[in-house]
Write a protein that holds these residues in place. Structure first.
Motif, mmCIF file in Angstrom:
data_model
loop_
_atom_site.group_PDB
_atom_site.id
_atom_site.type_symbol
_atom_site.label_atom_id
_atom_site.label_comp_id
_atom_site.label_asym_id
_atom_site.label_seq_id
_atom_site.Cartn_x
_atom_site.Cartn_y
_atom_site.Cartn_z
ATOM 1 N N GLU A 1 0.803 -1.302 0.080
ATOM 2 C CA GLU A 1 0.044 -0.025 0.065
ATOM 3 C C GLU A 1 0.870 1.349 0.050
ATOM 4 O O GLU A 1 0.452 2.184 -0.642
ATOM 5 C CB GLU A 1 -1.200 -0.062 1.091
ATOM 6 C CG GLU A 1 -2.080 -1.171 1.122
ATOM 7 C CD GLU A 1 -3.108 -0.893 2.008
ATOM 8 O OE1 GLU A 1 -2.836 -0.354 3.014
ATOM 9 O OE2 GLU A 1 -4.076 -1.300 1.748
ATOM 10 N N SER A 2 1.979 1.392 0.683
ATOM 11 C CA SER A 2 2.843 2.648 0.663
ATOM 12 C C SER A 2 4.114 2.045 0.997
ATOM 13 O O SER A 2 4.669 1.158 1.553
ATOM 14 C CB SER A 2 2.126 3.553 1.763
ATOM 15 O OG SER A 2 2.511 3.049 3.151
ATOM 16 N N TYR B 1 13.524 1.421 4.673
ATOM 17 C CA TYR B 1 12.216 1.560 4.222
ATOM 18 C C TYR B 1 11.168 1.084 5.087
ATOM 19 O O TYR B 1 11.541 0.201 5.771
ATOM 20 C CB TYR B 1 11.993 0.747 2.835
ATOM 21 C CG TYR B 1 13.231 1.280 1.623
ATOM 22 C CD1 TYR B 1 12.637 2.344 0.821
ATOM 23 C CD2 TYR B 1 14.144 0.709 1.504
ATOM 24 C CE1 TYR B 1 13.365 2.817 -0.193
ATOM 25 C CE2 TYR B 1 15.140 1.058 0.490
ATOM 26 C CZ TYR B 1 14.489 2.227 -0.351
ATOM 27 O OH TYR B 1 15.362 2.484 -1.285
ATOM 28 N N ARG B 2 10.078 1.569 5.080
ATOM 29 C CA ARG B 2 8.845 1.102 5.871
ATOM 30 C C ARG B 2 7.889 0.811 4.587
ATOM 31 O O ARG B 2 7.225 1.722 4.057
ATOM 32 C CB ARG B 2 8.198 2.125 6.669
ATOM 33 C CG ARG B 2 9.199 2.716 7.720
ATOM 34 C CD ARG B 2 9.594 1.525 8.521
ATOM 35 N NE ARG B 2 10.560 2.100 9.687
ATOM 36 C CZ ARG B 2 12.129 2.092 9.593
ATOM 37 N NH1 ARG B 2 12.569 1.134 8.579
ATOM 38 N NH2 ARG B 2 12.713 2.496 10.401
ATOM 39 N N LEU B 3 7.541 -0.514 4.629
ATOM 40 C CA LEU B 3 6.543 -0.967 3.639
ATOM 41 C C LEU B 3 5.209 -1.520 4.181
ATOM 42 O O LEU B 3 5.509 -2.417 4.931
ATOM 43 C CB LEU B 3 7.072 -1.901 2.809
ATOM 44 C CG LEU B 3 8.505 -1.831 2.120
ATOM 45 C CD1 LEU B 3 9.657 -2.081 3.053
ATOM 46 C CD2 LEU B 3 8.666 -2.704 0.743
ATOM 47 N N THR B 4 4.234 -0.900 4.035
ATOM 48 C CA THR B 4 3.012 -1.218 4.527
ATOM 49 C C THR B 4 2.371 -2.205 3.709
ATOM 50 O O THR B 4 1.858 -1.819 2.434
ATOM 51 C CB THR B 4 2.160 0.051 5.116
ATOM 52 O OG1 THR B 4 2.827 0.706 5.651
ATOM 53 C CG2 THR B 4 0.927 -0.504 5.378
ATOM 54 N N THR C 1 3.425 -3.542 8.608
ATOM 55 C CA THR C 1 4.601 -2.586 8.026
ATOM 56 C C THR C 1 5.844 -3.478 8.372
ATOM 57 O O THR C 1 6.330 -3.605 9.413
ATOM 58 C CB THR C 1 4.501 -1.378 8.751
ATOM 59 O OG1 THR C 1 3.053 -0.611 8.582
ATOM 60 C CG2 THR C 1 5.426 -0.454 8.236
ATOM 61 N N ALA C 2 6.541 -3.550 7.285
ATOM 62 C CA ALA C 2 7.885 -4.239 7.252
ATOM 63 C C ALA C 2 8.902 -3.031 7.306
ATOM 64 O O ALA C 2 8.813 -2.020 6.644
ATOM 65 C CB ALA C 2 7.987 -5.175 6.130
ATOM 66 N N HIS C 3 9.925 -3.218 8.147
ATOM 67 C CA HIS C 3 11.085 -2.382 8.409
ATOM 68 C C HIS C 3 12.016 -3.030 7.614
ATOM 69 O O HIS C 3 12.567 -4.193 8.132
ATOM 70 C CB HIS C 3 11.125 -1.972 9.943
ATOM 71 C CG HIS C 3 9.990 -1.437 10.556
ATOM 72 N ND1 HIS C 3 10.167 -0.085 10.825
ATOM 73 C CD2 HIS C 3 8.870 -2.013 11.080
ATOM 74 C CE1 HIS C 3 9.075 0.225 11.534
ATOM 75 N NE2 HIS C 3 8.187 -1.073 11.656
ATOM 76 N N THR C 4 12.714 -2.467 6.603
ATOM 77 C CA THR C 4 13.711 -3.015 5.992
ATOM 78 C C THR C 4 15.028 -2.034 5.873
ATOM 79 O O THR C 4 14.824 -0.852 5.914
ATOM 80 C CB THR C 4 13.317 -3.481 4.579
ATOM 81 O OG1 THR C 4 12.727 -2.420 3.559
ATOM 82 C CG2 THR C 4 12.211 -4.526 4.618
ATOM 83 N N ARG C 5 16.157 -2.617 5.248
ATOM 84 C CA ARG C 5 17.179 -1.817 5.030
ATOM 85 C C ARG C 5 18.135 -2.256 3.948
ATOM 86 O O ARG C 5 18.176 -3.718 3.863
ATOM 87 C CB ARG C 5 18.163 -1.699 6.437
ATOM 88 C CG ARG C 5 19.672 -0.814 6.264
ATOM 89 C CD ARG C 5 20.198 -0.998 7.537
ATOM 90 N NE ARG C 5 19.632 -0.270 8.781
ATOM 91 C CZ ARG C 5 19.343 -0.843 9.540
ATOM 92 N NH1 ARG C 5 19.776 -2.114 9.949
ATOM 93 N NH2 ARG C 5 18.778 -0.144 10.866
ATOM 94 N N VAL C 6 18.413 -1.625 3.132
ATOM 95 C CA VAL C 6 19.677 -1.799 2.004
ATOM 96 C C VAL C 6 20.821 -2.220 2.644
ATOM 97 O O VAL C 6 21.348 -1.657 3.485
ATOM 98 C CB VAL C 6 19.709 -0.732 0.966
ATOM 99 C CG1 VAL C 6 20.603 -1.460 -0.227
ATOM 100 C CG2 VAL C 6 18.200 -0.462 0.331
#
Length: 188
Positions: free
Chosen positions: A35-36, A49-52, A61-66
């Motif tokens: 969604e975002s 990144y915060r991926l909802t 909401t997933a919290h990710t990092r490159v």
């Protein structure tokens, strides 16, 4: 741990594909369940990144990092909270005479050969996700009578379906038109 890999040939130079993939906030336009995307950083290592996501009666909401990037061949990432998951986008140039070159110059359905003999205008793109299905236990607020095993089974199917959808849409944008995309999907 489970791994899902979706791969295809893209008729675009590796550098162009890499730049496109590095623009992660644009992914929300490709995914049915994303969604975002909120970003903090320039897309390179350290970017968070915060991926909802929303699916069925669940949202998360997933919290990710490159975690790494090697221009123009690799972008690595990791989920930093709750779930045990990581992945990468891999961009492999197709060398002249490589067996995959036939895939790169395959007819796009209109009788035209978009790449010609210059295989530097094509590359093999792979999206790989490795995750521990059990790491979702206690993370998701499940509806009454929904078992975690059922959700994990359905979510695993969803990861494959979503991987297909994202790769097909990325290819269409990179090449400038939709075409039948041959996807190689592996789950192991």
């Amino acid at each position: 741990m489970k791994t899902v890999e979706v791969a295809t040939t893209v008729r675009a130079p590796p550098e162009e594909v890499y730049d496109f993939l590095l623009d992660f906030p644009g992914y929300a336009a490709y995914s049915k369940h994303l969604e975002s995307v909120r970003a903090h950083g320039d897309g390179g290592p350290g970017t968070e990144y915060r991926l909802t996501f929303a699916w069925w009666k669940l949202d998360y909401t997933a919290h990710t990092r490159v975690t790494g990037a090697e221009r123009p061949t690799r972008i690595d990432w990791r989920v930093t909270r709750d779930l045990d998951a990581s992945g990468q986008w891999l961009v492999d140039p197709i060398e002249e005479g490589d067996d995959d070159t036939a895939d790169a110059v395959e007819d796009g359905g209109d009788g035209a050969d978009d790449v010609g003999d210059d295989s530097s205008d094509a590359c093999r793109v792979r999206f790989v996700v490795t995750y521990d299905p059990g790491s979702a236990e206690g993370v998701l607020d499940l509806p009454l009578f929904a078992s975690l095993d059922w959700v994990i089974e359905k979510a695993s199917e969803l990861v494959v379906e979503e991987g297909r959808r994202v790769v097909e849409r990325v290819v269409a944008d990179l090449e400038g038109r939709r075409r039948d995309v041959e996807l190689d999907v592996s789950v192991y």
